[in-house]
Structure formats: C-alpha cells, structure tokens
Write a protein that holds these residues in place. Structure first.
Motif, mmCIF file in Angstrom:
data_model
loop_
_atom_site.group_PDB
_atom_site.id
_atom_site.type_symbol
_atom_site.label_atom_id
_atom_site.label_comp_id
_atom_site.label_asym_id
_atom_site.label_seq_id
_atom_site.Cartn_x
_atom_site.Cartn_y
_atom_site.Cartn_z
ATOM 1 N N ALA A 58 0.829 -1.209 0.000
ATOM 2 C CA ALA A 58 0.000 0.000 0.000
ATOM 3 C C ALA A 58 0.862 1.257 0.000
ATOM 4 O O ALA A 58 0.547 2.231 -0.692
ATOM 5 C CB ALA A 58 -0.930 -0.007 1.217
ATOM 6 N N VAL A 59 1.950 1.253 0.769
ATOM 7 C CA VAL A 59 2.823 2.433 0.806
ATOM 8 C C VAL A 59 3.429 2.689 -0.575
ATOM 9 O O VAL A 59 3.430 3.820 -1.074
ATOM 10 C CB VAL A 59 3.931 2.243 1.867
ATOM 11 C CG1 VAL A 59 5.018 3.286 1.695
ATOM 12 C CG2 VAL A 59 3.342 2.336 3.254
ATOM 13 N N VAL A 60 3.951 1.631 -1.200
ATOM 14 C CA VAL A 60 4.529 1.798 -2.532
ATOM 15 C C VAL A 60 3.453 2.209 -3.535
ATOM 16 O O VAL A 60 3.652 3.119 -4.356
ATOM 17 C CB VAL A 60 5.215 0.490 -2.986
ATOM 18 C CG1 VAL A 60 5.674 0.602 -4.438
ATOM 19 C CG2 VAL A 60 6.402 0.178 -2.090
ATOM 20 N N GLY A 61 2.295 1.570 -3.460
ATOM 21 C CA GLY A 61 1.218 1.893 -4.393
ATOM 22 C C GLY A 61 0.726 3.326 -4.251
ATOM 23 O O GLY A 61 0.531 4.026 -5.250
ATOM 24 N N LEU A 62 0.524 3.769 -3.013
ATOM 25 C CA LEU A 62 0.050 5.139 -2.800
ATOM 26 C C LEU A 62 1.104 6.156 -3.217
ATOM 27 O O LEU A 62 0.777 7.213 -3.758
ATOM 28 C CB LEU A 62 -0.328 5.336 -1.331
ATOM 29 C CG LEU A 62 -1.573 4.564 -0.864
ATOM 30 C CD1 LEU A 62 -1.794 4.768 0.633
ATOM 31 C CD2 LEU A 62 -2.798 5.015 -1.640
ATOM 32 N N SER A 63 2.373 5.855 -2.949
ATOM 33 C CA SER A 63 3.440 6.753 -3.367
ATOM 34 C C SER A 63 3.474 6.883 -4.886
ATOM 35 O O SER A 63 3.567 7.989 -5.426
ATOM 36 C CB SER A 63 4.783 6.237 -2.844
ATOM 37 O OG SER A 63 5.842 7.027 -3.333
ATOM 38 N N GLN A 64 3.377 5.755 -5.583
ATOM 39 C CA GLN A 64 3.389 5.785 -7.044
ATOM 40 C C GLN A 64 2.134 6.440 -7.604
ATOM 41 O O GLN A 64 2.190 7.167 -8.601
ATOM 42 C CB GLN A 64 3.528 4.358 -7.588
ATOM 43 C CG GLN A 64 4.883 3.722 -7.313
ATOM 44 C CD GLN A 64 6.020 4.466 -7.982
ATOM 45 O OE1 GLN A 64 5.912 4.874 -9.137
ATOM 46 N NE2 GLN A 64 7.112 4.661 -7.270
ATOM 47 N N SER A 65 0.989 6.206 -6.963
ATOM 48 C CA SER A 65 -0.261 6.824 -7.423
ATOM 49 C C SER A 65 -0.202 8.339 -7.266
ATOM 50 O O SER A 65 -0.609 9.091 -8.166
ATOM 51 C CB SER A 65 -1.449 6.261 -6.638
ATOM 52 O OG SER A 65 -1.583 4.871 -6.846
ATOM 53 N N SER A 66 0.314 8.780 -6.104
ATOM 54 C CA SER A 66 0.451 10.220 -5.881
ATOM 55 C C SER A 66 1.413 10.849 -6.874
ATOM 56 O O SER A 66 1.158 11.921 -7.431
ATOM 57 C CB SER A 66 0.922 10.471 -4.442
ATOM 58 O OG SER A 66 1.161 11.842 -4.228
ATOM 59 N N LYS A 67 2.536 10.161 -7.102
ATOM 60 C CA LYS A 67 3.522 10.679 -8.055
ATOM 61 C C LYS A 67 2.946 10.723 -9.459
ATOM 62 O O LYS A 67 3.166 11.687 -10.205
ATOM 63 C CB LYS A 67 4.774 9.806 -8.023
ATOM 64 C CG LYS A 67 5.893 10.301 -8.933
ATOM 65 C CD LYS A 67 7.114 9.410 -8.815
ATOM 66 C CE LYS A 67 8.229 9.894 -9.736
ATOM 67 N NZ LYS A 67 9.439 9.027 -9.627
ATOM 68 N N ALA A 275 9.379 19.401 -5.938
ATOM 69 C CA ALA A 275 10.016 19.311 -4.620
ATOM 70 C C ALA A 275 9.076 18.681 -3.607
ATOM 71 O O ALA A 275 9.501 17.948 -2.710
ATOM 72 C CB ALA A 275 10.434 20.704 -4.148
ATOM 73 N N LYS A 276 7.801 18.946 -3.745
ATOM 74 C CA LYS A 276 6.822 18.330 -2.849
ATOM 75 C C LYS A 276 6.843 16.816 -2.992
ATOM 76 O O LYS A 276 6.767 16.078 -2.007
ATOM 77 C CB LYS A 276 5.424 18.864 -3.163
ATOM 78 C CG LYS A 276 4.331 18.269 -2.283
ATOM 79 C CD LYS A 276 2.964 18.807 -2.682
ATOM 80 C CE LYS A 276 1.878 18.165 -1.834
ATOM 81 N NZ LYS A 276 0.528 18.635 -2.230
ATOM 82 N N ALA A 277 6.966 16.333 -4.227
ATOM 83 C CA ALA A 277 7.043 14.889 -4.444
ATOM 84 C C ALA A 277 8.305 14.319 -3.815
ATOM 85 O O ALA A 277 8.306 13.218 -3.273
ATOM 86 C CB ALA A 277 7.014 14.581 -5.935
ATOM 87 N N ALA A 361 -6.839 5.759 -3.591
ATOM 88 C CA ALA A 361 -6.643 6.517 -4.825
ATOM 89 C C ALA A 361 -7.985 6.969 -5.403
ATOM 90 O O ALA A 361 -8.118 8.102 -5.884
ATOM 91 C CB ALA A 361 -5.887 5.666 -5.846
ATOM 92 N N PHE A 362 -8.978 6.098 -5.343
ATOM 93 C CA PHE A 362 -10.309 6.472 -5.838
ATOM 94 C C PHE A 362 -10.884 7.626 -5.018
ATOM 95 O O PHE A 362 -11.478 8.559 -5.566
ATOM 96 C CB PHE A 362 -11.241 5.262 -5.776
ATOM 97 C CG PHE A 362 -12.652 5.561 -6.198
ATOM 98 C CD1 PHE A 362 -12.977 5.659 -7.544
ATOM 99 C CD2 PHE A 362 -13.657 5.763 -5.250
ATOM 100 C CE1 PHE A 362 -14.285 5.949 -7.939
ATOM 101 C CE2 PHE A 362 -14.948 6.056 -5.634
ATOM 102 C CZ PHE A 362 -15.271 6.149 -6.988
ATOM 103 N N ALA A 363 -10.696 7.569 -3.690
ATOM 104 C CA ALA A 363 -11.210 8.642 -2.833
ATOM 105 C C ALA A 363 -10.525 9.977 -3.129
ATOM 106 O O ALA A 363 -11.145 11.034 -3.008
ATOM 107 C CB ALA A 363 -11.025 8.262 -1.363
ATOM 108 N N GLN A 364 -9.239 9.930 -3.525
ATOM 109 C CA GLN A 364 -8.498 11.153 -3.815
ATOM 110 C C GLN A 364 -8.641 11.614 -5.263
ATOM 111 O O GLN A 364 -8.142 12.672 -5.627
ATOM 112 C CB GLN A 364 -7.010 10.942 -3.509
ATOM 113 C CG GLN A 364 -6.703 10.675 -2.041
ATOM 114 C CD GLN A 364 -7.003 11.880 -1.168
ATOM 115 O OE1 GLN A 364 -6.750 13.029 -1.552
ATOM 116 N NE2 GLN A 364 -7.551 11.648 0.009
ATOM 117 N N VAL A 369 -2.131 3.125 -8.989
ATOM 118 C CA VAL A 369 -0.947 2.510 -9.580
ATOM 119 C C VAL A 369 -0.328 1.575 -8.550
ATOM 120 O O VAL A 369 0.125 2.022 -7.496
ATOM 121 C CB VAL A 369 0.091 3.575 -10.012
ATOM 122 C CG1 VAL A 369 1.336 2.892 -10.587
ATOM 123 C CG2 VAL A 369 -0.512 4.534 -11.021
ATOM 124 N N VAL A 370 -0.343 0.275 -8.851
ATOM 125 C CA VAL A 370 0.294 -0.722 -7.987
ATOM 126 C C VAL A 370 1.396 -1.381 -8.809
ATOM 127 O O VAL A 370 1.109 -2.223 -9.667
ATOM 128 C CB VAL A 370 -0.708 -1.779 -7.492
ATOM 129 C CG1 VAL A 370 -0.001 -2.785 -6.583
ATOM 130 C CG2 VAL A 370 -1.868 -1.121 -6.752
#
Length: 409
Positions: A58-67, A275-277, A361-364, A369-370
């Motif tokens: 989940a951490v990797v997926g959320l990080s990649q989804s945010s990026k 920079a935020k990323a 990711a859907f909520a945001q 991305v996983v």
C-alpha cells in the motif's frame, strides 16, 4: 521353451530396500494437512505476515499513485512557466520592475507568451460597514487580460477581465478570496478602499501560482484610475518551449533589469510541485520501515506456530520415522508447512495492499498505480520469511528420535 521358476535363495542375502522419494505433490499435501489441523492458529499467524505485506504494498502503491497524479498535473499545467519577481537591492530597498518589462521579455526569441501582475496598495472588505482593519486576509493585485492564458487557469463562475471591463471598477476573485469575503456568485459587490467594486468572476484554484487564490484581481487601467497604482508590474509570467526554458531562464533577469539582475528573482513554479514529491520520499521510507517491522513480527509468529506444531506432533513425527521416513523428509514436511503459511499470508497481504491503494486513490481522485514489482518483492519476502521461520522447527523435528517421540505424552 519355458523357463523354470526361480525362487530367492533363503540362505542368500536379503533384497536391498530402496528409500522412496516424496513427489512435490506429496510434499504439498503433507504440508497442507498440518495447516488444516490448526486453522485458527494458522489464520492468526498468516495475518501477521499479511499486515506487513499489505503495508508495504500500500505504501509503494500510494506513493506511485500520488507521483503519477502529480506528473499528470504537471503535464497538464506545463513545466515551461517561469516567473520574474521584484526583489530588493543591496540597500534592502524594494525594486520596481520597469513598466515596459513585459514588452522587454516578449523580445526574447523563444518566448511564446508574457504577462504580468502587480501589487496594489488597497484594503478589501466585504462592504463599507465592515471595519477597515478587518480585511479577511485578501489583497488586491492588478492583472493583464492575458493572465489566464499564460497560467492555464480557468474561471469557475462569471467572466474574466477583458478589454471591455478592465477600465471599470470590477474584480475577479481567487477561490479562497471569494470564500473569505463570502462571495458566492458574480454580480455581488465588495469594497476596495472606499470604492464599490462589482465581482464579475471567481477563479478556480490556480495550481501553479496558489498565491492568486487569495487575491482580488482588477485591470491595470482600473487600478491606475481608482486605486493610485503606479503601473509597475510586481511579477512577470513567461512561457517558452520546453527545450528553451533553461536558456530563457539564464537571460530573463538581465533582460528585465539590465545591470541589476541580482535584484530580481527568477523561479519555475513547477519546481515547487516536484520538490513536494521529493519530500514525500521521507514519509514513504518511514512507512516502508514500519511495514518491514510488521513483516518481521509476522515472521516471528510463523516461527512460534511451527515450534509449537513440532512439540504437539512429536508422536506423529515418531510414527513417521518408525515406518521409514527419513530426516530429510521430516525437515521438508515442516519447511513446506512454514512456506505455505507464509505464502498464504503474503498473497492475502498483497491483495489487501492493492485493494487499499485502489480505495484510497479512488477517494483522492487519483489513478491507482500498484507496481507489479512491489507485489513480486512482497511475495518473495514472505517466502524468505517462511524459510527462515521454518528452518529451526524443521531441523528440530528431524532430530527427534523415533523411540523418544513415540513415548512422548
């Protein structure tokens, strides 16, 4: 011709026995039998592994989804926007950009678009009955009519400044400014200094220049007429092709302020988002560490389950050894149980982690991305944990003497 039947010579040596080998199917069957016999304990042990893997995936997926969402926003907004802002000279005095600064920037060859805003010294209130000191944290700025085009910004309601109204006492509010002033739709009036000004539009949030969300924008001619504006821009916005951004950036300061380029600041708004990323990587590393700790705790739970299983099944082990099971077969059986238990937790954790990523990711409003490698690495980690957790119990089980094991109570 028939051959006579030959019987083995009773006086001869006994026939040599060959040890049978367990097929992979038999090994898996033996391992599964041990797990099915203690379902509640297996579920709890597998849950520890599952939580660790779910956290990591989940951490990797959320990080990649945010990026991915951030990169999509940057592609949409454009990374070729540069800003030039008035600063201070060596004596600490405010520097004013030339009135012709926009025209000077437009003369740079690769520049496709240039526009400007300027700070206006004015007090903004909802109405003239509001005390002068209550400005709601909203400031006034003058803006050129081509500002929205340069910033890829949009009007949420109403209209933008144009050649017909930029001379009139009208304003377009940023999204936050409208909220603070209590303006919900175009046509309402606010007070700038002592002048009643009509709100003709409300902007959507400006992602590249979020400071504009908190201002009331008026036309340059109206600012000069009604609010004693001197005509000097405070910030210039420039766009050029991506391939020429750095070369334009190198000459912007001395173009806008020849001989005093150190008194102006040139920046790239998209760098702030990038920079935020980058700063999010620290939090991602921390969460991955927590996931690894949870995985380690889950591995300890698997080891504990396997040790207890060996103690509870000593008679079974003794019986299998008495009827011919080798030490290697016993080790393989318990090692397989540990691997199956860890694999069950790993598969469950991967599914939970992917589901958590998709849900958040859907909520945001992101695209989930996983990365496949995160699932593969997570599952591989569970197998390693399974081998390490099951190795000692398997060796201990294989060393039990059949007689001792059968006599265990």
């Amino acid at each position: 011709m028939t051959l006579p039947n030959r019987r083995p010579d009773p006086a001869g040596p006994p026939p040599r026995l060959r040890s049978s080998r367990l097929s992979p199917r038999d090994v898996l069957g033996l391992g599964a039998v041990g797990l099915r016999a203690r379902r509640a304990r297996v579920v709890l042990s597998a849950l520890g592994i599952a939580l660790g893997i779910a956290t990591m995936v989940a951490v990797v997926g959320l990080s990649q989804s945010s990026k991915s969402d951030l990169m999509a926003r940057l592609d949409r907004l454009g990374t070729n926007l540069l800003t030039v802002e008035a600063g201070k000279d060596a004596q600490g005095q405010e520097v004013k950009l030339p009135k012709s600064a926009v025209a000077m920037v437009e003369r740079i060859g690769p520049v496709q678009h240039a526009t400007a805003t300027a700070n206006v010294d004015a007090r903004i209130r909802r109405s003239d009955v509001v005390p002068e000191e209550r400005t709601a944290g909203v400031t006034a700025q003058a803006a050129r009519t081509d500002l929205l085009t340069a910033l890829n910004a949009q009007v949420a309601e109403g209209t933008w400044l144009n050649s017909a109204n930029e001379h009139l006492p009208v304003t377009v509010l940023g999204s936050i400014a409208a909220q603070r002033l209590g303006v919900t739709e175009p046509g309402e009036m606010i007070t700038i200094n002592d002048e009643h000004v009509v709100v003709v539009g409300i902007l959507r949030p400006v992602e590249l220049v979020p400071t504009l969300d908190r201002v009331a924008l008026v036309g340059f001619p109206a600012a000069e007429t009604y609010f004693r504006f001197d005509g000097h821009p405070s910030m210039i916005f420039e766009r050029s092709p991506d391939a020429t951004v750095e070369s334009v950036r190198a000459v912007l300061a001395r173009t806008v302020s020849p001989g005093a380029e150190g008194s102006v600041k040139v920046s790239r708004p998209s760098d702030a988002l990038a920079a935020k990323a980058a700063t999010d990587k620290g939090l991602t590393t921390l969460m991955l560490g927590l996931g690894a700790v949870a995985l380690l705790v889950g591995g300890v739970g698997v080891a504990n389950t396997m040790v207890v299983s060996v103690l509870e099944r000593r008679q079974e082990i003794g019986l299998r050894r008495a009827i011919g099971a080798t030490k290697g077969a016993i080790r393989l059986q318990f090692l397989t149980e540990s691997l199956l238990l860890s694999a069950l937790g790993g598969a469950t954790g991967a599914v939970l982690g992917a589901a958590a990523t998709a849900g958040f990711a859907f909520a945001q409003g992101w695209t989930a991305v996983v990365p496949p490698w995160s699932l593969a690495v997570g599952f591989a980690a569970t197998l390693v944990i399974g081998v390490l957790a099951g190795l000692y119990p398997a060796v201990r089980a294989s060393r039990l003497h059949p007689t001792v094991a059968l006599n265990a109570t």
